[in-house]
Design a protein around this motif. Sequence first.
Motif, mmCIF file in Angstrom:
data_model
loop_
_atom_site.group_PDB
_atom_site.id
_atom_site.type_symbol
_atom_site.label_atom_id
_atom_site.label_comp_id
_atom_site.label_asym_id
_atom_site.label_seq_id
_atom_site.Cartn_x
_atom_site.Cartn_y
_atom_site.Cartn_z
ATOM 1 N N TYR A 174 29.680 -46.220 38.614
ATOM 2 C CA TYR A 174 28.574 -45.438 39.181
ATOM 3 C C TYR A 174 27.224 -45.934 38.634
ATOM 4 O O TYR A 174 26.261 -46.105 39.376
ATOM 5 C CB TYR A 174 28.797 -43.959 38.842
ATOM 6 C CG TYR A 174 27.714 -43.036 39.324
ATOM 7 C CD1 TYR A 174 27.582 -42.747 40.687
ATOM 8 C CD2 TYR A 174 26.834 -42.435 38.429
ATOM 9 C CE1 TYR A 174 26.585 -41.897 41.137
ATOM 10 C CE2 TYR A 174 25.838 -41.582 38.874
ATOM 11 C CZ TYR A 174 25.718 -41.316 40.223
ATOM 12 O OH TYR A 174 24.730 -40.476 40.669
ATOM 13 N N ASP A 175 27.173 -46.185 37.348
ATOM 14 C CA ASP A 175 25.916 -46.652 36.753
ATOM 15 C C ASP A 175 25.533 -48.034 37.272
ATOM 16 O O ASP A 175 24.379 -48.304 37.570
ATOM 17 C CB ASP A 175 26.034 -46.732 35.225
ATOM 18 C CG ASP A 175 25.988 -45.360 34.589
ATOM 19 O OD1 ASP A 175 25.625 -44.393 35.284
ATOM 20 O OD2 ASP A 175 26.322 -45.261 33.396
ATOM 21 N N GLU A 176 26.529 -48.888 37.374
ATOM 22 C CA GLU A 176 26.283 -50.283 37.732
ATOM 23 C C GLU A 176 25.975 -50.439 39.224
ATOM 24 O O GLU A 176 25.017 -51.089 39.615
ATOM 25 C CB GLU A 176 27.570 -51.049 37.362
ATOM 26 C CG GLU A 176 27.521 -52.535 37.430
ATOM 27 C CD GLU A 176 26.506 -53.160 36.484
ATOM 28 O OE1 GLU A 176 26.187 -52.537 35.446
ATOM 29 O OE2 GLU A 176 26.037 -54.262 36.814
ATOM 30 N N GLN A 177 26.823 -49.831 40.037
ATOM 31 C CA GLN A 177 26.734 -50.037 41.492
ATOM 32 C C GLN A 177 25.970 -48.922 42.221
ATOM 33 O O GLN A 177 25.624 -49.060 43.371
ATOM 34 C CB GLN A 177 28.148 -50.112 42.099
ATOM 35 C CG GLN A 177 29.021 -51.222 41.506
ATOM 36 C CD GLN A 177 28.499 -52.598 41.881
ATOM 37 O OE1 GLN A 177 28.033 -52.815 42.983
ATOM 38 N NE2 GLN A 177 28.552 -53.533 40.932
ATOM 39 N N GLY A 178 25.826 -47.776 41.559
ATOM 40 C CA GLY A 178 25.148 -46.640 42.208
ATOM 41 C C GLY A 178 26.080 -45.806 43.065
ATOM 42 O O GLY A 178 25.628 -44.867 43.730
ATOM 43 N N TYR A 179 27.368 -46.136 43.058
ATOM 44 C CA TYR A 179 28.327 -45.318 43.810
ATOM 45 C C TYR A 179 29.716 -45.538 43.214
ATOM 46 O O TYR A 179 29.952 -46.537 42.526
ATOM 47 C CB TYR A 179 28.343 -45.702 45.304
ATOM 48 C CG TYR A 179 29.166 -46.938 45.599
ATOM 49 C CD1 TYR A 179 28.687 -48.218 45.293
ATOM 50 C CD2 TYR A 179 30.450 -46.846 46.145
ATOM 51 C CE1 TYR A 179 29.441 -49.352 45.525
ATOM 52 C CE2 TYR A 179 31.213 -47.981 46.381
ATOM 53 C CZ TYR A 179 30.704 -49.231 46.073
ATOM 54 O OH TYR A 179 31.457 -50.358 46.290
ATOM 55 N N VAL A 180 30.599 -44.572 43.496
ATOM 56 C CA VAL A 180 31.998 -44.758 43.093
ATOM 57 C C VAL A 180 32.854 -43.872 44.007
ATOM 58 O O VAL A 180 32.441 -42.765 44.366
ATOM 59 C CB VAL A 180 32.199 -44.419 41.596
ATOM 60 C CG1 VAL A 180 31.904 -42.965 41.260
ATOM 61 C CG2 VAL A 180 33.598 -44.797 41.126
ATOM 62 N N ILE A 181 34.002 -44.405 44.413
ATOM 63 C CA ILE A 181 34.897 -43.625 45.286
ATOM 64 C C ILE A 181 36.008 -43.017 44.440
ATOM 65 O O ILE A 181 36.662 -43.720 43.662
ATOM 66 C CB ILE A 181 35.473 -44.506 46.412
ATOM 67 C CG1 ILE A 181 34.323 -44.947 47.338
ATOM 68 C CG2 ILE A 181 36.540 -43.743 47.225
ATOM 69 C CD1 ILE A 181 34.715 -45.877 48.455
ATOM 70 N N SER A 205 35.259 -47.914 34.117
ATOM 71 C CA SER A 205 35.458 -46.474 34.305
ATOM 72 C C SER A 205 34.639 -46.026 35.514
ATOM 73 O O SER A 205 33.756 -46.740 35.990
ATOM 74 C CB SER A 205 35.002 -45.719 33.064
ATOM 75 O OG SER A 205 33.595 -45.802 32.979
ATOM 76 N N VAL A 206 34.954 -44.822 35.956
ATOM 77 C CA VAL A 206 34.222 -44.236 37.075
ATOM 78 C C VAL A 206 32.720 -44.196 36.753
ATOM 79 O O VAL A 206 31.879 -44.555 37.577
ATOM 80 C CB VAL A 206 34.795 -42.816 37.320
ATOM 81 C CG1 VAL A 206 33.870 -41.967 38.160
ATOM 82 C CG2 VAL A 206 36.158 -42.918 37.980
ATOM 83 N N LEU A 209 29.819 -37.939 35.465
ATOM 84 C CA LEU A 209 28.779 -38.820 36.005
ATOM 85 C C LEU A 209 27.398 -38.445 35.466
ATOM 86 O O LEU A 209 26.540 -39.315 35.292
ATOM 87 C CB LEU A 209 28.801 -38.785 37.538
ATOM 88 C CG LEU A 209 30.109 -39.316 38.137
ATOM 89 C CD1 LEU A 209 30.121 -39.151 39.647
ATOM 90 C CD2 LEU A 209 30.331 -40.781 37.767
ATOM 91 N N LEU A 210 27.190 -37.174 35.209
ATOM 92 C CA LEU A 210 25.879 -36.738 34.702
ATOM 93 C C LEU A 210 25.847 -36.705 33.177
ATOM 94 O O LEU A 210 24.786 -36.461 32.591
ATOM 95 C CB LEU A 210 25.544 -35.334 35.242
ATOM 96 C CG LEU A 210 25.288 -35.247 36.749
ATOM 97 C CD1 LEU A 210 25.153 -33.794 37.194
ATOM 98 C CD2 LEU A 210 24.032 -36.023 37.114
ATOM 99 N N GLN A 211 27.029 -36.905 32.573
ATOM 100 C CA GLN A 211 27.120 -36.852 31.098
ATOM 101 C C GLN A 211 26.509 -35.550 30.588
ATOM 102 O O GLN A 211 25.573 -35.549 29.772
ATOM 103 C CB GLN A 211 26.401 -38.051 30.471
ATOM 104 C CG GLN A 211 27.054 -39.375 30.812
ATOM 105 C CD GLN A 211 28.357 -39.581 30.027
ATOM 106 O OE1 GLN A 211 28.350 -39.767 28.834
ATOM 107 N NE2 GLN A 211 29.494 -39.535 30.724
ATOM 108 N N CYS A 212 27.012 -34.440 31.115
ATOM 109 C CA CYS A 212 26.479 -33.159 30.652
ATOM 110 C C CYS A 212 27.594 -32.138 30.504
ATOM 111 O O CYS A 212 28.745 -32.400 30.866
ATOM 112 C CB CYS A 212 25.384 -32.661 31.597
ATOM 113 S SG CYS A 212 25.993 -32.057 33.165
#
Length: 291
Positions: A9-16, A4-5, A97-100
Motif C-alpha cells: 500500500y505504501d509503495e504502490q498506493g493500493y493493495v487488493i 506485507s499489505v 494501513l493507517l497504523q493506528c
Amino acid sequence: MTPSVKDMYDEQGYVIVPGLVTPEYFTLLGKACERVIAKTRSGVWPHRRTVGRQFPPYGNDNPDSWGVQHVMHPDLGEPVFAEWYTSDGLLAAARELLQCEEDELQMELLNLLINPLHHDFALRWHRDDVKEVATADEEVQALSAWKYGVQWNTALYEDCCLYIVPGSHRVPRTAEQRTLSTTQDPPKNPLDMPGAIQVTLQPGETVFYNSNLLHCATYDSKKPRCTLHACIGNVRGGSIRARNVLQHGLQWMTKDNFSSQLGERGRKMIQRLVAMQKGVEGQALGYSLNS
Ligand SMILES: O=C(O)CCC(=O)C(=O)O
Ligand SMILES: [Fe+2]
C-alpha cells in the motif's frame, strides 16, 4: 519475502485484499444492495451519483445513476451496511494501513457504485483531493500530507471499472500525465495514461487505495456493478480530511437516529466525525473535489 499489505500500500498506493466479506455478509449485503439500488433507480432514494457529474454536488438532472449515496442512512433502514463497515476484519485492515489504534478511527463515507442503466459513463483522470491545475510543488505538498485516511472498493460482482497509476500517490505527474489529467474529457482509452493499469476485483475482493493516487473509471451500462465504496479516517489528521469527506453532506450522520442504530464501536467512531465537523463549522473549506 512477499511484501506485507502495508508495504504494498505504501509503495504502490493500493493493495487488493480478499476475504473481508464473510459468506454471511455476502448474502446480507447483496440483498441490501439490491433494495437500495431499486430505490435509487425508481427515484425513491434521492441521494445518488448522477450520470454526467463527476463530483458532488451530483445534481438531479439525469435520470441515470452511477452510485447510491449514504447507504448507512437510517431512512434506508439497512443496518447491515454500518455493521459491515464496523466489522472486525475491515477495521483490522484499516488500522494496519493507517497504523493506528481502534480509538483513533473516524467513521466517514459508505456509498455504493453501480452500473448506469442507459448510458456508458466515465470519470476523467483525477486525484480526489488535489486540483488538476496544481503545480508540481503543490502536488508534492498535498501528497505528503495525505496519510490520515484510506479509501476502498469492495466488489460484490466482478468489477473492472477502476484504472490507477501505481505509485502516483508519491510523486507529481509527468508532463504527459498532467496533460491527460487536465482535460475535462473522459479518457478514450484509460490505458493511454503512462503507467496506468486496470484493476479487476473478483466478488468479495477489496482494493484499498490512497484516494490521491491518479485514477479514473469507466462505467459500462451492460455490465452489472455492485461495489461498496468507502473511506475511513485517523483522527490524528485533525481537519485535513474535512473538505474531501464533508462535501458529501453528512449532517444526517450527526443525528441521534443514526448513532442509536450503531453498536458501541460505531458510536465512538461517529463521535470523532462529529468532532471534526464541529471543528470546521463556519469555515470555508475551499475547492472540493471528489471521493
Ligand atoms: O468508480 C470508481 O471505482 C472510482 C470512483 C471515483 O474515483 C470517485 O468517485 O472519485
Ligand atoms: Fe476518485
